[in-house]
Structures are given as structure tokens and as C-alpha cells.
Design a protein around this motif. Structure first.
Motif, PDB file in Angstrom:
ATOM      1  N   MET A  34      -0.727  -1.302   2.093  1.00  0.00           N
ATOM      2  CA  MET A  34      -1.737  -0.296   1.828  1.00  0.00           C
ATOM      3  C   MET A  34      -1.563   0.870   2.795  1.00  0.00           C
ATOM      4  SD  MET A  34      -4.812   0.782   3.242  1.00  0.00           S
ATOM      5  CE  MET A  34      -5.790   2.109   2.547  1.00  0.00           C
ATOM      6  N   ALA A  35      -1.785   2.078   2.309  1.00  0.00           N
ATOM      7  CA  ALA A  35      -1.692   3.250   3.167  1.00  0.00           C
ATOM      8  C   ALA A  35      -2.808   4.229   2.843  1.00  0.00           C
ATOM      9  CB  ALA A  35      -0.338   3.937   3.007  1.00  0.00           C
ATOM     10  N   THR A  52       0.353  -3.694   6.601  1.00  0.00           N
ATOM     11  CA  THR A  52       1.147  -4.626   5.820  1.00  0.00           C
ATOM     12  C   THR A  52       0.267  -5.525   4.964  1.00  0.00           C
ATOM     13  OG1 THR A  52       1.231  -6.074   7.766  1.00  0.00           O
ATOM     14  CG2 THR A  52       3.124  -4.636   7.369  1.00  0.00           C
ATOM     15  N   ARG A  53       0.898  -6.317   4.118  1.00  0.00           N
ATOM     16  CA  ARG A  53       0.188  -7.095   3.106  1.00  0.00           C
ATOM     17  C   ARG A  53      -0.906  -7.988   3.669  1.00  0.00           C
ATOM     18  NH1 ARG A  53       4.548 -10.366  -0.131  1.00  0.00           N
ATOM     19  NH2 ARG A  53       2.626 -11.233  -1.023  1.00  0.00           N
ATOM     20  N   TYR A  54      -0.636  -8.598   4.805  1.00  0.00           N
ATOM     21  CA  TYR A  54      -1.601  -9.525   5.385  1.00  0.00           C
ATOM     22  C   TYR A  54      -2.213  -8.990   6.676  1.00  0.00           C
ATOM     23  CZ  TYR A  54       0.410 -12.574   1.917  1.00  0.00           C
ATOM     24  OH  TYR A  54       0.841 -13.112   0.724  1.00  0.00           O
ATOM     25  N   GLY A  55      -2.012  -7.718   6.934  1.00  0.00           N
ATOM     26  CA  GLY A  55      -2.644  -7.081   8.070  1.00  0.00           C
ATOM     27  C   GLY A  55      -1.986  -7.343   9.405  1.00  0.00           C
ATOM     28  N   VAL A  98      -1.852   1.865  -2.550  1.00  0.00           N
ATOM     29  CA  VAL A  98      -1.126   0.615  -2.364  1.00  0.00           C
ATOM     30  C   VAL A  98       0.278   0.788  -2.891  1.00  0.00           C
ATOM     31  CG1 VAL A  98      -3.183  -0.845  -2.448  1.00  0.00           C
ATOM     32  CG2 VAL A  98      -1.915  -0.388  -4.553  1.00  0.00           C
ATOM     33  N   GLY A  99       1.208   0.013  -2.340  1.00  0.00           N
ATOM     34  CA  GLY A  99       2.589   0.090  -2.778  1.00  0.00           C
ATOM     35  C   GLY A  99       3.465  -0.847  -1.988  1.00  0.00           C
ATOM     36  N   SER A 100       4.729  -0.459  -1.840  1.00  0.00           N
ATOM     37  CA  SER A 100       5.701  -1.295  -1.153  1.00  0.00           C
ATOM     38  C   SER A 100       6.494  -0.467  -0.157  1.00  0.00           C
ATOM     39  CB  SER A 100       6.645  -1.957  -2.159  1.00  0.00           C
ATOM     40  OG  SER A 100       7.348  -0.979  -2.912  1.00  0.00           O
TER      41      SER A 100
END
Length: 120
Positions: A34-35, A52-55, A98-100
Motif C-alpha cells: 500500500m502507498a 509492505t503487505r504485512y506491515g 495498492v499495488g506491487s
């Protein structure tokens, strides 16, 4: 698809704090990094920070480092941007994405934005 809805923006005085929220729906939030981005009138959209995905990791532009904090609660499908010691130059529309990728993610979905105005 992922739908993202920001909230918590408003008008504050310099030195005050705000917490923006980003509520996600449609797909599993934890699948994405997430950004936060922001855009001031007449200026290009700029990267604020990412998580990142899980913080486990965060990354911020230098101008907000130490003042802004990104967190996420995947159980609630929600991310946050805590903004402290706000300055007039922080005035902008703030967007949740959100993205990658890391640390500057390739954005897959954008929220509608929420206005933050900081008065001196």
C-alpha cells in the motif's frame, strides 16, 4: 477489483495532527503493498510513503520522514496515515493506493482522494 475509500481529511492549523484512513474492499487487502500519494494544485502527484503487505517495512519521502507514519490493519482491511507536525506545504489531496513492488509500488488501484489543508 479493489475499492479504496479515504477519510479523515480536513482543515487544520500548522503543527496539528490528522489521521487519514483507507478502507479497502473487493479483494484481500493483505495481497497488496500500500502507498499514499498526494497532489497539490498545479503540481504533479508525488509519493508520500509505502508499507509492505504485512506491515513489516515502511518507506517515506524525506520531507515527511519523522512526521508521518503509515500503518495497516489487515484484519480490518484498513490502512492509515498518521500525520503529525503538519506544515502548510503538506496541503494536498491525499490518495490511498495498492499495488506491487517495493518501495515505490506499481499502483493497481487508486482511491478517490481526501483533501488536507494546513493553515499557518
Amino acid at each position: 477489483q479493489v475499492q479504496l475509500v479515504e477519510s479523515g481529511g480536513g482543515e487544520v492549523q500548522a503543527g496539528d495532527s490528522l489521521r487519514l484512513s483507507c478502507a479497502a474492499s473487493g479483494r484481500t487487502f493483505s495481497s497488496y503493498a500500500m502507498a499514499w500519494f498526494r497532489q497539490a494544485p498545479g503540481k504533479e502527484r508525488e509519493f508520500v510513503g509505502a508499507i509492505t503487505r504485512y506491515g513489516s517495512n515502511t518507506y517515506y519521502r524525506d520531507s515527511v520522514l519523522g512526521r508521518f507514519t503509515i500503518t495497516r490493519d489487515n484484519a480490518k482491511n484498513t490502512a492509515y496515515l498518521q500525520m503529525n507536525s503538519l506544515k502548510p506545504e503538506d496541503t494536498a489531496v491525499y490518495y490511498c493506493t495498492v499495488g506491487s513492488g517495493w518501495p515505490r509500488i506499481e499502483v493497481a488501484y487508486w482511491g478517490q482522494g481526501t483533501q488536507v489543508t494546513v493553515s499557518s
